[in-house]
Design a protein around this motif. Structure first.
Motif, PDB file in Angstrom:
ATOM      1  N   GLY A  12      11.449   2.133 -12.428  1.00  0.00           N
ATOM      2  CA  GLY A  12      10.011   2.328 -12.565  1.00  0.00           C
ATOM      3  C   GLY A  12       9.225   2.052 -11.301  1.00  0.00           C
ATOM      4  O   GLY A  12       7.999   1.963 -11.337  1.00  0.00           O
ATOM      5  N   GLY A  13       9.894   1.919 -10.169  1.00  0.00           N
ATOM      6  CA  GLY A  13       9.187   1.709  -8.920  1.00  0.00           C
ATOM      7  C   GLY A  13       8.770   3.021  -8.286  1.00  0.00           C
ATOM      8  O   GLY A  13       9.069   4.114  -8.784  1.00  0.00           O
ATOM      9  N   TYR A  14       8.074   2.893  -7.159  1.00  0.00           N
ATOM     10  CA  TYR A  14       7.588   4.080  -6.458  1.00  0.00           C
ATOM     11  C   TYR A  14       7.809   3.889  -4.960  1.00  0.00           C
ATOM     12  O   TYR A  14       7.708   2.778  -4.437  1.00  0.00           O
ATOM     13  CB  TYR A  14       6.104   4.314  -6.739  1.00  0.00           C
ATOM     14  CG  TYR A  14       5.802   4.503  -8.204  1.00  0.00           C
ATOM     15  CD1 TYR A  14       5.824   5.771  -8.776  1.00  0.00           C
ATOM     16  CD2 TYR A  14       5.523   3.416  -9.018  1.00  0.00           C
ATOM     17  CE1 TYR A  14       5.569   5.946 -10.131  1.00  0.00           C
ATOM     18  CE2 TYR A  14       5.278   3.578 -10.371  1.00  0.00           C
ATOM     19  CZ  TYR A  14       5.295   4.843 -10.918  1.00  0.00           C
ATOM     20  OH  TYR A  14       5.044   5.003 -12.259  1.00  0.00           O
ATOM     21  N   ALA A  15       8.104   4.972  -4.272  1.00  0.00           N
ATOM     22  CA  ALA A  15       8.342   4.903  -2.831  1.00  0.00           C
ATOM     23  C   ALA A  15       8.245   6.301  -2.252  1.00  0.00           C
ATOM     24  O   ALA A  15       8.160   7.300  -2.972  1.00  0.00           O
ATOM     25  CB  ALA A  15       9.716   4.307  -2.533  1.00  0.00           C
TER      26      ALA A  15
ATOM     27  N   THR B 174       7.962   9.559  -4.549  1.00  0.00           N
ATOM     28  CA  THR B 174       8.876   9.753  -5.667  1.00  0.00           C
ATOM     29  C   THR B 174       8.908   8.508  -6.544  1.00  0.00           C
ATOM     30  O   THR B 174       8.413   7.446  -6.166  1.00  0.00           O
ATOM     31  CB  THR B 174      10.297  10.069  -5.158  1.00  0.00           C
ATOM     32  OG1 THR B 174      11.126  10.476  -6.249  1.00  0.00           O
ATOM     33  CG2 THR B 174      10.921   8.839  -4.501  1.00  0.00           C
ATOM     34  N   THR B 175       9.514   8.656  -7.723  1.00  0.00           N
ATOM     35  CA  THR B 175       9.700   7.544  -8.647  1.00  0.00           C
ATOM     36  C   THR B 175      11.106   6.990  -8.489  1.00  0.00           C
ATOM     37  O   THR B 175      12.076   7.749  -8.387  1.00  0.00           O
ATOM     38  CB  THR B 175       9.499   8.008 -10.104  1.00  0.00           C
ATOM     39  OG1 THR B 175       8.204   8.580 -10.239  1.00  0.00           O
ATOM     40  CG2 THR B 175       9.621   6.832 -11.062  1.00  0.00           C
TER      41      THR B 175
ATOM     42  N   LYS C  34       0.820  -1.208   0.000  1.00  0.00           N
ATOM     43  CA  LYS C  34       0.000   0.000   0.000  1.00  0.00           C
ATOM     44  C   LYS C  34       0.856   1.260   0.000  1.00  0.00           C
ATOM     45  O   LYS C  34       0.488   2.270  -0.609  1.00  0.00           O
ATOM     46  CB  LYS C  34      -0.965  -0.007   1.182  1.00  0.00           C
ATOM     47  CG  LYS C  34      -2.198  -0.876   0.939  1.00  0.00           C
ATOM     48  CD  LYS C  34      -3.255  -0.649   1.988  1.00  0.00           C
ATOM     49  CE  LYS C  34      -4.512  -1.452   1.677  1.00  0.00           C
ATOM     50  NZ  LYS C  34      -5.534  -1.296   2.735  1.00  0.00           N
ATOM     51  N   ALA C  35       2.007   1.223   0.657  1.00  0.00           N
ATOM     52  CA  ALA C  35       2.896   2.383   0.622  1.00  0.00           C
ATOM     53  C   ALA C  35       3.345   2.662  -0.809  1.00  0.00           C
ATOM     54  O   ALA C  35       3.373   3.814  -1.258  1.00  0.00           O
ATOM     55  CB  ALA C  35       4.100   2.158   1.525  1.00  0.00           C
ATOM     56  N   GLU C  36       3.679   1.620  -1.556  1.00  0.00           N
ATOM     57  CA  GLU C  36       4.073   1.802  -2.953  1.00  0.00           C
ATOM     58  C   GLU C  36       2.901   2.314  -3.782  1.00  0.00           C
ATOM     59  O   GLU C  36       3.056   3.191  -4.640  1.00  0.00           O
ATOM     60  CB  GLU C  36       4.581   0.485  -3.533  1.00  0.00           C
ATOM     61  CG  GLU C  36       5.037   0.613  -4.972  1.00  0.00           C
ATOM     62  CD  GLU C  36       5.502  -0.705  -5.574  1.00  0.00           C
ATOM     63  OE1 GLU C  36       6.112  -0.674  -6.648  1.00  0.00           O
ATOM     64  OE2 GLU C  36       5.237  -1.763  -4.971  1.00  0.00           O
ATOM     65  N   LEU C  37       1.706   1.764  -3.516  1.00  0.00           N
ATOM     66  CA  LEU C  37       0.513   2.187  -4.248  1.00  0.00           C
ATOM     67  C   LEU C  37       0.235   3.676  -4.045  1.00  0.00           C
ATOM     68  O   LEU C  37       0.018   4.425  -5.011  1.00  0.00           O
ATOM     69  CB  LEU C  37      -0.684   1.369  -3.782  1.00  0.00           C
ATOM     70  CG  LEU C  37      -2.055   1.808  -4.299  1.00  0.00           C
ATOM     71  CD1 LEU C  37      -2.188   1.463  -5.771  1.00  0.00           C
ATOM     72  CD2 LEU C  37      -3.172   1.164  -3.491  1.00  0.00           C
ATOM     73  N   TYR C  38       0.258   4.127  -2.793  1.00  0.00           N
ATOM     74  CA  TYR C  38      -0.048   5.529  -2.507  1.00  0.00           C
ATOM     75  C   TYR C  38       1.060   6.449  -3.013  1.00  0.00           C
ATOM     76  O   TYR C  38       0.799   7.581  -3.436  1.00  0.00           O
ATOM     77  CB  TYR C  38      -0.290   5.716  -1.014  1.00  0.00           C
ATOM     78  CG  TYR C  38      -1.553   5.041  -0.515  1.00  0.00           C
ATOM     79  CD1 TYR C  38      -2.742   5.139  -1.232  1.00  0.00           C
ATOM     80  CD2 TYR C  38      -1.567   4.290   0.659  1.00  0.00           C
ATOM     81  CE1 TYR C  38      -3.901   4.524  -0.793  1.00  0.00           C
ATOM     82  CE2 TYR C  38      -2.727   3.670   1.116  1.00  0.00           C
ATOM     83  CZ  TYR C  38      -3.888   3.786   0.380  1.00  0.00           C
ATOM     84  OH  TYR C  38      -5.047   3.174   0.819  1.00  0.00           O
ATOM     85  N   ALA C  39       2.312   5.973  -2.971  1.00  0.00           N
ATOM     86  CA  ALA C  39       3.411   6.773  -3.531  1.00  0.00           C
ATOM     87  C   ALA C  39       3.247   6.917  -5.039  1.00  0.00           C
ATOM     88  O   ALA C  39       3.456   7.996  -5.602  1.00  0.00           O
ATOM     89  CB  ALA C  39       4.756   6.128  -3.197  1.00  0.00           C
TER      90      ALA C  39
END
Length: 215
Positions: A182-185, A177-178, A148-153
């Motif tokens: 291609g991930g998010y955090a 940030t990206t 969920k942290a990745e989703l909201y980021a």
């Protein structure tokens, strides 16, 4: 006149033919059925998830378990606190959908959004409307702190909190940030204990004691 004799025929033994093994046929791999947000909402409207806490995550329909009393108390305490400190033009929504794209519709425990309830009679709030998301975790803490942290980021939610009612702590994520490739955090992550105070970005002059949010 003497006869010309033909040279003897020399037969070279040939290796026995070897059968080439035929690889077994590979059965087709089942393809998962992915749902759009509109399809998911249509199922909701038909009562498919009546009494259940279903949400849509990148096209996959997931279901959370029942809310036990400690978690329910945490959700209520967070909602009551945000109701007191929210500025004009802000209000908290409890366990209601967010529109995070064509294939994602989470059901956060509490979300502080811009506007009023009447602003969302046609569409759910989007990430652009959302100032803070709070998930109250018990057995779901790993999922809330990672997926969920990745989703909201990825959605660009500016601030995300996970209130862990089992371990009595609050984790605060800010600065989405990206990440390559291609991930998010979230760039900033901080963990607070029951005796610590923390204020959300949307209400910087209204800190809350973590213990006041815990059951």
């Amino acid at each position: 006149m003497s006869a010309v004799l033909a040279p003897p025929v020399v037969r070279v033994p040939q290796p026995a033919a070897t059968a080439v093994p035929v690889p077994p046929a590979v059965p087709p791999t089942p393809t998962p059925r992915l749902w759009s947000r509109k399809q998911f909402e249509s199922l909701h409207g038909q009562g498919f998830f009546e009494g259940r806490r279903a949400f849509l995550l990148r096209g996959v329909i997931l279901e959370e378990g029942t809310t036990d009393p400690p978690r329910a108390t945490g959700v209520t305490l967070v909602h009551q606190w945000l109701s007191r400190v929210a500025a004009a033009g802000q209000y908290p929504r409890t366990q209601l959908p967010l529109d995070l794209g064509a294939d994602t519709e989470p059901l956060p425990d509490v979300a502080l959004v811009r506007g009023s309830a009447r602003d969302y009679t046609v569409d759910h709030p989007t990430a652009a409307h959302t100032l803070l998301v709070v998930e109250v975790a018990d057995s779901s803490q790993h999922f809330d702190l990672t997926t969920k942290a990745e989703l909201y980021a990825e959605a660009g939610i500016v601030e995300y909190w996970v209130l862990d009612v089992l371990n009595k702590r609050l984790t605060v994520f800010t600065s989405p940030t990206t990440l390559p490739p291609g991930g998010y955090a979230y760039l900033s992550t901080a963990t607070y204990q029951p005796t610590d105070s923390v204020a959300p970005l949307a209400a910087p002059t209204s800190p809350v004691l973590v213990s006041d949010l815990l059951p």
